[in-house]
Design an enzyme around this catalytic site. Structure first.
Site, PDB file in Angstrom:
ATOM      1  N   GLU A  62      38.027 -40.529  18.073  1.00  0.00           N
ATOM      2  CA  GLU A  62      38.053 -40.218  19.513  1.00  0.00           C
ATOM      3  C   GLU A  62      37.199 -38.991  19.825  1.00  0.00           C
ATOM      4  OE1 GLU A  62      40.495 -40.809  17.439  1.00  0.00           O
ATOM      5  OE2 GLU A  62      42.337 -41.436  18.459  1.00  0.00           O
ATOM      6  N   CYS A 100      43.110 -34.920  19.452  1.00  0.00           N
ATOM      7  CA  CYS A 100      42.243 -35.791  20.268  1.00  0.00           C
ATOM      8  C   CYS A 100      42.767 -35.906  21.695  1.00  0.00           C
ATOM      9  CB  CYS A 100      42.114 -37.163  19.622  1.00  0.00           C
ATOM     10  SG  CYS A 100      41.128 -37.097  18.110  1.00  0.00           S
TER      11      CYS A 100
END
Ligand code: THU
Length: 143
Positions: A62, A100
């Site tokens: 991510e 993330c």
């Protein structure tokens, strides 16, 4: 902010995440992850997890995808798709890790960012970043 994400865009995003998973470099965990973000411009940017012999130096899929988007001039992200599993095979939902979630937070309105998870077996889950990261700390918190 782009909030009307079509079914076709969702499909493209998930497909791009699966495609990106193929580039995952995970010789230590053998857990391969692919991510794709849909930026405000309508463009899709992808990322994979890239591990390192010095383990903490590795980066998640991510964050790779967000870095790719921001490096290309994007500042807002409307949606993200994440897929992952052992040995390049997605077999259950792979939710973004805490770091993330925080990095995604920087470039969106949490209530508007669509997070799409696909388990590789035809099952999907959709949620907002606000659901994954409630009461978040973001750029506004510093003003
Ligand atoms: N990983 C991701 O890429 N994204 C996540 O949100 C969870 C974990 C990666 C990091 C590491 O390379 C491997 O999966 C095992 O933790």
């Amino acid at each position: 902010m782009k909030t009307d994400i079509t079914a076709a865009e969702r499909e493209r995003l998930v497909e791009a995440a699966f495609e990106s998973m193929k580039n995952s470099y995970a010789p230590y965990s053998h857990f391969n992850v692919g991510a794709a973000v849909l930026a405000q411009s309508g463009k899709i940017y992808t990322g994979a997890n890239v591990e390192n012999a010095s383990y903490p130096a590795g980066i998640c899929a991510e964050r790779s995808a967000v870095s790719c988007a921001v490096s290309c001039g994007e500042k807002r992200i409307a949606a993200v798709a994440v897929v992952g599993g052992k040995d390049f095979k997605a077999s259950s939902f792979c939710a973004p890790c805490g770091i993330c979630r925080q990095v995604l937070r920087e470039f969106c309105e949490p209530q508007e960012l669509l997070v799409i998870l696909d388990d590789g077996n035809g099952m999907r889950k959709e949620m907002t970043l606000a659901q994954l990261l409630p009461e978040s700390f973001g750029p506004d918190s510093l003003v």
